[in-house]
Design a protein around this motif. Structure first.
Motif, mmCIF file in Angstrom:
data_model
loop_
_atom_site.group_PDB
_atom_site.id
_atom_site.type_symbol
_atom_site.label_atom_id
_atom_site.label_comp_id
_atom_site.label_asym_id
_atom_site.label_seq_id
_atom_site.Cartn_x
_atom_site.Cartn_y
_atom_site.Cartn_z
ATOM 1 N N GLY A 48 17.231 39.463 33.757
ATOM 2 C CA GLY A 48 18.347 39.320 34.699
ATOM 3 C C GLY A 48 17.921 38.652 35.988
ATOM 4 O O GLY A 48 18.594 37.748 36.493
ATOM 5 N N ILE A 49 16.761 39.075 36.511
ATOM 6 C CA ILE A 49 16.263 38.479 37.756
ATOM 7 C C ILE A 49 15.984 36.989 37.544
ATOM 8 O O ILE A 49 16.379 36.144 38.352
ATOM 9 C CB ILE A 49 14.990 39.205 38.224
ATOM 10 N N LEU A 50 15.315 36.665 36.431
ATOM 11 C CA LEU A 50 14.973 35.255 36.180
ATOM 12 C C LEU A 50 16.231 34.418 35.973
ATOM 13 O O LEU A 50 16.317 33.287 36.453
ATOM 14 C CB LEU A 50 14.053 35.155 34.955
ATOM 15 N N PHE A 51 17.224 34.997 35.246
ATOM 16 C CA PHE A 51 18.453 34.237 35.014
ATOM 17 C C PHE A 51 19.215 34.030 36.322
ATOM 18 O O PHE A 51 19.779 32.954 36.555
ATOM 19 C CB PHE A 51 19.324 34.956 33.979
ATOM 20 N N GLY A 69 11.063 31.423 31.188
ATOM 21 C CA GLY A 69 10.533 32.768 31.348
ATOM 22 C C GLY A 69 11.387 33.784 30.631
ATOM 23 O O GLY A 69 10.876 34.696 29.976
ATOM 24 N N VAL A 70 12.718 33.647 30.710
ATOM 25 C CA VAL A 70 13.631 34.555 30.002
ATOM 26 C C VAL A 70 13.328 34.529 28.509
ATOM 27 O O VAL A 70 13.141 35.575 27.878
ATOM 28 C CB VAL A 70 15.104 34.155 30.251
ATOM 29 N N ALA A 71 13.227 33.316 27.953
ATOM 30 C CA ALA A 71 12.984 33.193 26.516
ATOM 31 C C ALA A 71 11.674 33.869 26.127
ATOM 32 O O ALA A 71 11.604 34.611 25.149
ATOM 33 C CB ALA A 71 12.958 31.721 26.120
ATOM 34 N N PHE A 72 10.623 33.643 26.938
ATOM 35 C CA PHE A 72 9.323 34.208 26.566
ATOM 36 C C PHE A 72 9.287 35.719 26.718
ATOM 37 O O PHE A 72 8.631 36.413 25.942
ATOM 38 C CB PHE A 72 8.204 33.540 27.363
ATOM 39 N N LEU A 75 10.840 37.189 23.694
ATOM 40 C CA LEU A 75 10.000 37.078 22.499
ATOM 41 C C LEU A 75 8.800 38.008 22.549
ATOM 42 O O LEU A 75 8.411 38.583 21.538
ATOM 43 C CB LEU A 75 9.521 35.639 22.323
ATOM 44 N N THR A 76 8.188 38.161 23.734
ATOM 45 C CA THR A 76 6.890 38.835 23.777
ATOM 46 C C THR A 76 6.976 40.332 24.014
ATOM 47 O O THR A 76 6.156 41.074 23.484
ATOM 48 C CB THR A 76 5.999 38.223 24.868
ATOM 49 N N SER A 77 7.957 40.806 24.782
ATOM 50 C CA SER A 77 7.882 42.213 25.162
ATOM 51 C C SER A 77 8.113 43.174 23.988
ATOM 52 O O SER A 77 7.439 44.202 23.918
ATOM 53 C CB SER A 77 8.795 42.496 26.347
ATOM 54 N N PRO A 78 9.006 42.879 23.013
ATOM 55 C CA PRO A 78 9.069 43.772 21.854
ATOM 56 C C PRO A 78 7.783 43.774 21.039
ATOM 57 O O PRO A 78 7.389 44.812 20.506
ATOM 58 C CB PRO A 78 10.225 43.210 21.024
ATOM 59 N N VAL A 79 7.121 42.613 20.973
ATOM 60 C CA VAL A 79 5.862 42.542 20.219
ATOM 61 C C VAL A 79 4.803 43.401 20.901
ATOM 62 O O VAL A 79 4.047 44.128 20.236
ATOM 63 C CB VAL A 79 5.403 41.077 20.100
#
Lengths: 118, 167
Positions: A48-51, A69-72, A75-79
């Motif tokens: 939200g902050i980045l968007f 940054g939003v996209a990454f 992708l990365t935080s659930p992993v």
């Protein structure tokens, strides 16, 4: 003007959910429950902050970086949550007292390579 | 054209477009970006597209859009749920790890499904058994321990849509 208001709204909502995530980190009992709060709220809050930053900046190279940054983060935080919870379970970190069921414990096949045994 | 070459071309285009969006219009930067995108696509390009799809591209993109909308909505619900849990004075949780089944076969589909499960209300993926198609999920508010009932409750939200996108 409207774009700036919406951008600021996104940033404030993001900060609020980041706060809830941190609160969950303190209040919830064990590592798995804490990961739930940390992953969901911090992903949504930071995104939200980045968007919001992207909305304030528009399609400049700075705004586009925020959007990437939003996209990454998505992708990365659930992993990361998966890796931490799996490692915690393999390291025999116990679930909290009120836990109802632990089906993962019964799966022998996935535990063949487990190094640490109680 | 083989699959690996196709995949590499797609990676090259993606990497180059991202570079162009991030950097300016300077000629030196564009040349450097082309070189870097070429190197990246040669080294790691063959992983993006791993198999052929029978379904039409438009069909898949429409379902991807549907998935995205549904995912955002579920994510908002998840965050409100966590906010409710941590603000409640007693922290009303009933956690446990349950097993669910999935019919998805492709790596990309399973990855997206497990990521979605992690970011949707009350659930967090702990591990995946790919051969058996089983996913272990930490559930903050366990309603049932039966495998099929859990699958219905947790996995089915996204599985049918993802099957249309990836399989």
């Amino acid at each position: 003007m409207i774009r700036e208001t919406i951008g600021m709204a996104f940033i404030f909502v993001g900060i609020a959910f980041d706060f809830f995530g941190v609160l969950g980190l303190v209040r919830l009992p064990d590592v798995y429950n804490r990961l739930q709060a940390a992953t969901k709220c911090v992903t949504f809050g930071s995104a939200g902050i980045l968007f919001g930053t992207f909305l304030l900046e528009g399609f400049t190279s700075f705004g586009f970086k925020a959007l990437l940054g939003v996209a990454f983060i998505f992708l990365t935080s659930p992993v990361a949550a998966h890796a931490i919870s799996r490692a915690a379970h393999r390291a025999r970190i116990p679930l909290t007292e009120g836990t109802v069921v632990d089906a993962y414990e019964d799966d022998e096949e996935l535990k063949v390579n487990t190094v640490i045994k109680k | 054209m083989t699959l690996a070459v196709k995949s590499k071309i797609i990676v090259f285009i993606l990497a180059f477009v991202v570079w162009l969006a991030l950097s300016g219009t300077d000629v030196q930067q564009i040349v450097a970006g082309a070189v870097v995108a070429l190197l990246v696509s040669l080294i790691a390009g063959s992983f993006l597209v791993a198999s052929h799809n029978q379904k039409h591209l438009l069909h898949r993109w429409l379902y991807a859009l549907l998935y995205f909308v549904k995912f955002l909505w579920e994510m908002v619900k998840a965050n409100v749920h966590v906010a409710y849990l941590v603000l409640h004075p007693n922290v009303p949780i009933k956690p446990g790890i349950v097993k669910i089944k999935t019919n998805l076969k492709k790596d990309a589909a399973i990855t997206v499904l497990t990521n979605s499960i992690t970011l949707t209300p009350g659930t967090l993926t702990v591990d995946v058994n790919e051969e058996k198609g089983e996913i272990y999920v930490h559930w903050i508010d366990v309603k049932t321990t039966d495998v099929d009932a859990c699958t219905k409750e947790i996995g089915s939200r996204f599985e049918s849509i993802l099957a249309e996108v990836f399989e």
